[in-house]
Design an enzyme around this catalytic site. Structure first.
Site, PDB file in Angstrom:
ATOM      1  N   ILE A   4       0.805  -1.463   0.394  1.00 47.12           N
ATOM      2  CA  ILE A   4      -0.191   0.117   0.096  1.00 47.12           C
ATOM      3  C   ILE A   4       0.902   1.194   0.141  1.00 47.12           C
ATOM      4  CG2 ILE A   4      -1.546   1.539   1.588  1.00 47.12           C
ATOM      5  CD1 ILE A   4      -2.570  -1.458   2.656  1.00 47.12           C
ATOM      6  N   CYS A   5       0.277   2.282  -1.209  1.00 47.52           N
ATOM      7  CA  CYS A   5       1.611   3.656  -0.998  1.00 47.52           C
ATOM      8  C   CYS A   5       0.495   5.100  -0.119  1.00 47.52           C
ATOM      9  CB  CYS A   5       1.957   4.218  -2.105  1.00 47.52           C
ATOM     10  SG  CYS A   5       2.316   5.130  -2.372  1.00 47.52           S
ATOM     11  N   LEU A   6       0.751   4.819   1.167  1.00 47.86           N
ATOM     12  CA  LEU A   6      -0.389   5.602   1.600  1.00 47.86           C
ATOM     13  C   LEU A   6       0.775   6.534   2.765  1.00 47.86           C
ATOM     14  CD1 LEU A   6      -3.491   6.776   2.347  1.00 47.86           C
ATOM     15  CD2 LEU A   6      -3.288   4.943   4.074  1.00 47.86           C
TER      16      LEU A   6
END
Lengths: 161, 610
Positions: free
Chosen positions: A93-95
């Site tokens: 996840i890119c957060l």
């Protein structure tokens, strides 16, 4: 170090206790994978209602680092997830919340809520899933949504509770 | 005619390229030119043995002068056979008193094409002109004049009122040296048999038919070691280097100025350091130690409950542990503080009690009088009522737990917050407000940071001005304008506005959460006490109405309520603009974008509710 790990375990137990007493509407379940290991959790993330993700439930793997409240947990999707900021193969996840913007005040449960929020507010400018991001960026919302719906139907539907 | 013209041009050039070939020494010697050898002029001729003949070396600068110097393309040394140029015999300049009749003339030189150096007395300007004109036709390498007694030169000094317009350099020798040299020149004019020391020469083995002549070597100083082109290139390079140096200096000055102004603005708190993305900023230990540490005092839950019923409903189970402490807190606040007297005495014995002076005064003085004052400031200073440490999630225990208060008034266990601030971030865990003191610049300011900050500021200003424009130009007009200016630009603007809104909303969410967060999905429990809130507002409106005022007033500005309110106001403004942009989307028929924006808003609003 032992003191730190003791406080870490105490916090994790607190979180576990809380997740059992208060149901997070974003999650179907949230618990350690194995009762003996508090550092590895898993959860079922619900798709946001009123969105193409509605109705899906994704298995999420949560690995908690040793310096946990200071450093963010590593969260990956186990079920295939079609989202611009989620890697379709690895589930990464890119957060920013899970990286630079992490704060010790976030719990696993609130982080999961943030991830659910991410589902409906994708950031196509920093994509991990280039195809989905390209659809969004070109403005093809209809195509994007139907793509998402397909993935929900194909992979995430079976967990429906 | 033609030749004369060329000579003129050359001399003209020579005067313009003023390159001096000032003499540094004169060397006169006698050489022997074999009578049998006619031909190669470049041949080296043997020098006559100096013990048997004449040799003169002049290197003292007082003895000679450079009247006119030629450009050095002819080389740095002028060599040639010394002779006296021919002038008409009836010319008064050719006085036998000065120039002996048998002096070496052109005709006395064995070869025509040898290099020559003319030699003549400097009598009057007219005479020297006559000599020089004659010498020019002889293709001389240089001209040497020598001074004469004033009686012969009519008392004028011809050295200075002469304009030398010839191709060759002109030198001047002192008369004391010049006249004997002239006489020597008369000596060595015939062949060897006529030479002064003839017998000795013959015994030395010289052929009497050979010619002995005076050979002059004029060494010139290379005052200009480089030819003109090199000099020109050097000048160009120097100019370039100067320009580069100057611009570099200017650039560095500018950068220094920018860095200094950025430093100043950071010190004034005008720049959001975290927003610059300069990596992890942490709080040094010395600042950390300055944050007050005091013993946690539980909030009066009985006062809060009626004030904030929905908030109190949820945290109630969590406060189970603090339930026993409720009874003393149930009384109005002043009494609460008084009731703390007895325990405070054993608080003083707790080991972890360093910086806050207020608490240390409590230990030294009698508890009955001072404890209320000592505890009150820290107690009142707290803007929020937190019941648990947000990092370890453990509840604070009333009058037992030591807590550290950050500048934003949030409290934590020191052992929880210290490592976080030291290693992870300089921001408060809860409200993300910087814990660094205002004037402190924690990073080395590089030019890259300056550039980034300027860029960000420019983007911010531009977005603000566009927002203003849009605000001014009204809905319908704006839509038309947008339609004209093209969808892409508009979309880009909306996206930027959105991102800005996101940013602000995130901050707002956090601050709102810290204002009235309770229960729910959150992991930490705290709410703002109603009484305290109202008290703060009262203080903001300028009225202060309690004891311990000075401390309170010192604490108040840190409450940040104003800043937070500002933030919310800005967020509201942005949201208003966003709503307008949605309307504009509708006007344009861009439904997809509109749904996207409104959806984003809805979700973000929902997320705020958590």
């Amino acid at each position: 170090m032992s003191a730190a790990s003791a406080s870490l375990n105490r916090r994790l137990i607190q979180e576990l206790h809380k997740s059992r007493t208060e149901q997070n509407p974003a999650l179907t379940y949230l618990e350690p994978l194995d009762d003996s290991d508090l550092h590895h959790w898993h959860a079922g993330l619900r798709g946001t209602p009123d969105s193409p993700y509605e109705g899906g439930v994704w298995d999420v793997d949560i690995v908690i680092p040793d310096n946990y409240p200071l450093a963010p947990p590593t969260i990956t999707f186990k079920t295939k997830m079609c989202h611009p900021n989620v890697h379709i193969e690895s589930g990464e996840i890119c957060l920013d919340l899970l990286k630079a913007e992490w704060s010790a005040a976030y719990t696993i449960s609130s982080t999961m809520t943030a991830i659910q929020t991410l589902l409906t507010s994708p950031e196509p400018d920093s994509p991990l899933n280039v195809d989905a991001a390209a659809l969004l960026r070109s403005g093809d919302t209809v195509g994007y949504e139907s793509l998402v719906r397909y993935y929900v139907w194909r992979y995430a539907q079976k967990h429906e509770i | 005619m033609f030749r004369y013209g060329t000579a003129n041009i050359i001399s003209y050039n020579a005067t313009f390229i003023v390159i001096s070939a000032a003499a540094i020494s004169f060397n006169f010697s006698v050489i022997v030119i074999p009578a049998s050898l006619y031909g190669d002029p470049n041949l080296e001729f043997p020098t006559l043995n100096q013990t048997l003949s004449f040799a003169l070396e002049i290197s003292s600068p007082n003895d000679f002068d450079t009247l006119y110097s030629q450009d050095s393309s002819r080389g740095n040394t002028f060599k040639g056979l010394l002779y006296v140029p021919d002038i008409p015999p009836d010319n008064p300049c050719d006085t036998p008193a000065l120039v002996p009749r048998n002096v070496t003339r052109k005709d006395d030189l064995p070869m025509d094409d040898l290099k020559l150096i003319a030699y003549a007395p400097l009598i009057t300007p007219e005479c020297s002109r006559v000599y020089m004109e004659s010498a020019e036709n002889d293709n001389v390498a240089a001209f040497i004049f020598y001074g004469v007694p004033e009686t012969l030169s009519n008392g004028t000094d011809p050295r200075h009122d002469e304009s030398y317009q010839y191709e060759y350099p002109v030198y001047y020798l002192d008369g004391a040296i010049g006249q004997p040299l002239m006489n020597k020149l008369a000596e060595y004019s015939g062949n060897m048999s006529e030479v002064h020391n003839e017998a000795n020469l013959q015994t030395a083995g010289y052929d009497l038919r050979d010619f002995a002549r005076i050979y002059a070597v004029i060494s010139t100083r290379s005052t200009n070691p480089m030819p003109g082109l090199w000099l020109f290139l050097l000048v160009v390079v120097a100019v370039l280097l100067f320009i580069i140096g100057a611009s570099s200096l200017l650039m560095h000055l500018c950068q220094f100025h920018y860095r200094r102004s950025l430093r100043r603005r950071i010190a004034n708190g005008e720049v959001d350091l975290e927003g610059l993305g300069v990596g992890r900023i942490t709080v040094p230990r010395e600042f950390l130690a300055k944050f007050p540490v005091y013993v946690y005092i539980a909030e009066t839950s009985s006062i809060q409950e009626p004030r904030a019923p929905p908030a109190a409903a949820l945290p109630a189970p969590m406060e189970g542990s603090s339930e026993p402490k409720a009874p003393p807190a149930a009384e109005p606040e002043p009494e609460v503080e008084v009731s703390e007297q007895p325990p405070s005495s054993d608080l003083s014995s707790s080991p972890t009690q360093p910086p806050p002076t207020v608490t240390t005064t409590a230990t030294t003085t009698t508890p009955a009088r001072t404890t209320p004052i000592a505890v009150a400031p820290t107690h009142l200073g707290r803007g929020y009522s937190q019941t648990a440490c947000p990092i370890c999630l453990d509840d604070f225990i009333h009058q037992e737990t030591t807590v550290r208060e950050l500048p934003c008034l949030h409290v934590f266990h020191p052992e929880c917050i210290d490592p976080y601030l030291e290693t992870q971030s300089s921001l408060c865990v809860l409200c993300k407000q910087s814990c660094l003191p205002k004037g402190y610049v924690p990073i080395r300011l590089t030019n890259a940071i300056v550039r980034r900050e300027r860029l960000m500021r420019r983007v911010r200003e531009r977005s603000r001005s566009t927002a203003h424009d849009r605000h001014r130009s009204g809905g319908a007009d704006g839509a038309v304008e947008m339609a004209e200016s093209g969808g892409a630009l508009f979309r880009w603007r909306v996206r930027r506005l959105r991102r800005q809104e996101q940013d602000l909303m995130g901050r707002e969410a956090l601050s709102r959460a810290s204002l009235r967060r309770s229960g729910g999905a959150g992991a930490f429990e705290y709410r703002r006490s109603g009484t305290q809130g109202s008290r703060m507002q009262a203080a903001q409106s300028g009225r202060s109405h309690r004891g311990g005022e000075p401390v309170e007033d010192a604490v108040r500005p840190r409450s940040l309520a104003v800043m937070r309110d500002n933030d919310v106001a800005t967020a509201r403004e942005i949201r208003k603009h966003l709503a307008k942009s949605v309307a504009e989307c509708l006007a344009l028929g861009d439904t997809m974008l509109q749904t996207r924006i409104s959806k984003g808003r809805k979700i973000r609003l929902r997320s705020l509710r958590y």
